[in-house]
Design a protein around this motif. Structure first.
Motif, mmCIF file in Angstrom:
data_model
loop_
_atom_site.group_PDB
_atom_site.id
_atom_site.type_symbol
_atom_site.label_atom_id
_atom_site.label_comp_id
_atom_site.label_asym_id
_atom_site.label_seq_id
_atom_site.Cartn_x
_atom_site.Cartn_y
_atom_site.Cartn_z
ATOM 1 N N UNK A 1 -4.082 6.140 -13.997
ATOM 2 C CA UNK A 1 -2.674 5.731 -14.032
ATOM 3 C C UNK A 1 -2.496 4.215 -14.085
ATOM 4 N N UNK A 2 -3.562 3.483 -13.810
ATOM 5 C CA UNK A 2 -3.478 2.025 -13.860
ATOM 6 C C UNK A 2 -3.818 1.474 -15.246
ATOM 7 N N UNK B 1 -1.059 -9.459 -12.985
ATOM 8 C CA UNK B 1 -2.529 -9.384 -13.089
ATOM 9 C C UNK B 1 -2.990 -8.028 -13.623
ATOM 10 N N UNK B 2 -2.288 -6.957 -13.229
ATOM 11 C CA UNK B 2 -2.711 -5.607 -13.635
ATOM 12 C C UNK B 2 -2.513 -5.379 -15.131
ATOM 13 N N UNK C 1 -7.853 8.687 -10.116
ATOM 14 C CA UNK C 1 -6.672 7.877 -9.792
ATOM 15 C C UNK C 1 -6.521 6.644 -10.681
ATOM 16 N N UNK D 1 6.624 -14.110 -13.759
ATOM 17 C CA UNK D 1 5.758 -13.370 -12.842
ATOM 18 C C UNK D 1 4.701 -12.617 -13.638
ATOM 19 N N UNK D 2 3.681 -13.330 -14.132
ATOM 20 C CA UNK D 2 2.635 -12.646 -14.904
ATOM 21 C C UNK D 2 1.946 -11.586 -14.064
ATOM 22 N N UNK E 1 0.004 11.663 -19.896
ATOM 23 C CA UNK E 1 0.002 12.241 -18.542
ATOM 24 C C UNK E 1 -0.104 13.774 -18.609
ATOM 25 N N UNK F 1 2.067 -0.471 -8.304
ATOM 26 C CA UNK F 1 0.615 -0.309 -8.481
ATOM 27 C C UNK F 1 0.262 0.994 -9.193
ATOM 28 N N UNK F 2 1.293 1.665 -9.736
ATOM 29 C CA UNK F 2 1.071 2.894 -10.525
ATOM 30 C C UNK F 2 0.249 3.941 -9.769
ATOM 31 N N UNK F 3 0.616 4.177 -8.525
ATOM 32 C CA UNK F 3 -0.092 5.201 -7.736
ATOM 33 C C UNK F 3 0.633 6.533 -7.915
ATOM 34 N N UNK F 4 0.558 7.070 -9.136
ATOM 35 C CA UNK F 4 1.378 8.229 -9.490
ATOM 36 C C UNK F 4 1.054 9.490 -8.699
ATOM 37 N N UNK G 1 -3.873 -8.847 -6.057
ATOM 38 C CA UNK G 1 -3.141 -9.874 -6.800
ATOM 39 C C UNK G 1 -1.709 -9.417 -7.072
ATOM 40 N N UNK G 2 -1.562 -8.124 -7.392
ATOM 41 C CA UNK G 2 -0.211 -7.590 -7.635
ATOM 42 C C UNK G 2 0.647 -7.677 -6.366
ATOM 43 N N UNK H 1 1.933 -11.142 -6.048
ATOM 44 C CA UNK H 1 3.061 -11.338 -6.973
ATOM 45 C C UNK H 1 4.321 -10.661 -6.418
ATOM 46 N N UNK I 1 -7.479 -6.227 -8.057
ATOM 47 C CA UNK I 1 -6.332 -6.470 -8.938
ATOM 48 C C UNK I 1 -5.036 -6.075 -8.222
ATOM 49 N N UNK I 2 -5.114 -4.996 -7.438
ATOM 50 C CA UNK I 2 -3.947 -4.581 -6.649
ATOM 51 C C UNK I 2 -3.560 -5.686 -5.660
ATOM 52 N N UNK J 1 -6.932 0.615 -2.545
ATOM 53 C CA UNK J 1 -6.521 -0.424 -3.500
ATOM 54 C C UNK J 1 -7.712 -1.325 -3.825
ATOM 55 N N UNK K 1 -5.897 3.573 1.350
ATOM 56 C CA UNK K 1 -5.224 3.878 0.094
ATOM 57 C C UNK K 1 -6.124 3.582 -1.116
#
Lengths: 202, 85
Positions: free
Chosen positions: A52-53, A110-111, A49, A107-108, A38, B16-19, B45-46, B49, B42-43, B39, B37
Motif C-alpha cells: 500500500x506504500x 519523502x514517501x 503491508x 511539503x515534499x 487493490x 502513511x497508507x496503512x490501509x 520522515x513523513x 513532515x 521513510x515513515x 513503521x 505498528x
C-alpha cells in the motif's frame, strides 16, 4: 551442448484485466487505477503491508510478478529482473512535483520522493522474494523484443542468472500496461524474439 | 488530549497508507516502530513532515525524533507541549 531457454510463464495486466499464459484470470470494473490494483491484490490474497506504500508503477510490476509467482511457485534465488517502459517514473514524478510547486505549501513527501526512479519496483519485487540478483531498467518508446531477448539470453548464457523475470511495465495516469514473463530453461515456448513479439502483441 | 490521540491515529493511517490498519488496532502506548505498528525510516520522515504541516512544529534535531515518535502517547504529549508555546 547449449540448452534452450523458454518463456516459462507470462502475464498481462491492462484495461482492468489480468491474463496468465493467455487466459483471463481476473477482471473488474474499478474506475480508478489504485482501486483496480487493490482489487487484484485482495483477489490474489496477498498479505504484504508494504504494497500500500508503493507508487502505481511499483504496484503494477509487483502485482504482475505475484501473478507469475502463483503459476510457477517461488522464484529461483538467482532470478534477474529486467524491466522497461516508455515513461520511466514520470507518473510519480508529477505527483512529487505537485507537492513542491507552491512555495507557501512546500511539503515534499519523502514517501513519494523515494519512488521517483523507475527501478524502485524492481527493488520491491527483490525484497518480497529475497532476490539479490542482476537487475536493470531500460526506457524505450515501445516494448523492444529484440533488445530484451538479447539481454535475457546473455544473462543466462553467461551464468549470471538462472532465470530472468522480464518485460514491460508502463503507467501514465489512468493508462497502464504490464507484460511480464519468466525466462528459464523450463517450458514449452522457446525464448525467441519472434515469440516475445507474438505474445506481446496477442 | 484524547481527541488529539484519535486524530493522530487517523492521520497516521491516512498519510502513511496503512490501509490494512484500523484506528482501533493502535493502542496509545503501542510502539510505532519495530514490533509495534512496524513503521520504517521513510515513515519517520513523513511524521516529521506531518508535525510541520499540520501542527506547525519543526523538529530541528533528528535525535529528538526517537522519543517523540515512540507512541501515540508521546506524540500527543509533544504536540500539546509545543503548541502551547
Amino acid at each position: 551442448m547449449d540448452k534452450k531457454r523458454y518463456i516459462q510463464s507470462y502475464c498481462r495486466i491492462e484495461g482492468n484485466q489480468v491474463s496468465l499464459n493467455g487466459k483471463v484470470m481476473y477482471k473488474d470494473a474499478a474506475e480508478e487505477v489504485k482501486d483496480f490494483f487493490k482489487g487484484l491484490y485482495k483477489h490474489m490474497e496477498i498479505s504484504y503491508r508494504k504494497f500500500f506504500k508503493m507508487d502505481n508503477l511499483s504496484k503494477l510490476a509487483f502485482l504482475a510478478s505475484e501473478v507469475l509467482s502463483k503459476d510457477i511457485g517461488e522464484y529461483h534465488r538467482n532470478t534477474a529482473i529486467v524491466l522497461s517502459n516508455k515513461a520511466a517514473s514520470l507518473d510519480t514524478d508529477r505527483e512529487y512535483q505537485a507537492s513542491i510547486n507552491n512555495p507557501d505549501e512546500y511539503y515534499p513527501s519523502p514517501a513519494v520522493f523515494v519512488y521517483t526512479l523507475p527501478n524502485i519496483g524492481i527493488g520491491e519485487i527483490s525484497i518480497k522474494h529475497q532476490l539479490k540478483s542482476e537487475n536493470a531498467f531500460f526506457v524505450f518508446n515501445e516494448y523492444n523484443a529484440s533488445f530484451h531477448h538479447n539481454y535475457e539470453e546473455l544473462l543466462i548464457k553467461t551464468g549470471k542468472s538462472a532465470a530472468v523475470l522480464a518485460g514491460w511495465t508502463n503507467i501514465d495516469a489512468d493508462n497502464y500496461e504490464a507484460f511480464l514473463y519468466l525466462v528459464s530453461e523450463i517450458g514449452e515456448i522457446e525464448h525467441t524474439e519472434q515469440n516475445l513479439n507474438k505474445l506481446y502483441n496477442n | 488530549m484524547e481527541n488529539l490521540k484519535q486524530e493522530l491515529k487517523e492521520k497516521i493511517i491516512k498519510d502513511l497508507n496503512l490501509e490494512d490498519v484500523d484506528v482501533a488496532d493502535i493502542a496509545n502506548d503501542d510502539p510505532l516502530f519495530g514490533d509495534g505498528l512496524g513503521l520504517d525510516s521513510i515513515d519517520a520522515l513523513e511524521l516529521i513532515v506531518m508535525l510541520d504541516k499540520d501542527y506547525g512544529i519543526k523538529i530541528t534535531d533528528p535525535k529528538e525524533g526517537k522519543s517523540i515518535f515512540e507512541s501515540i502517547d508521546t506524540m500527543a504529549a509533544y504536540i500539546t507541549e509545543n503548541t502551547k508555546k
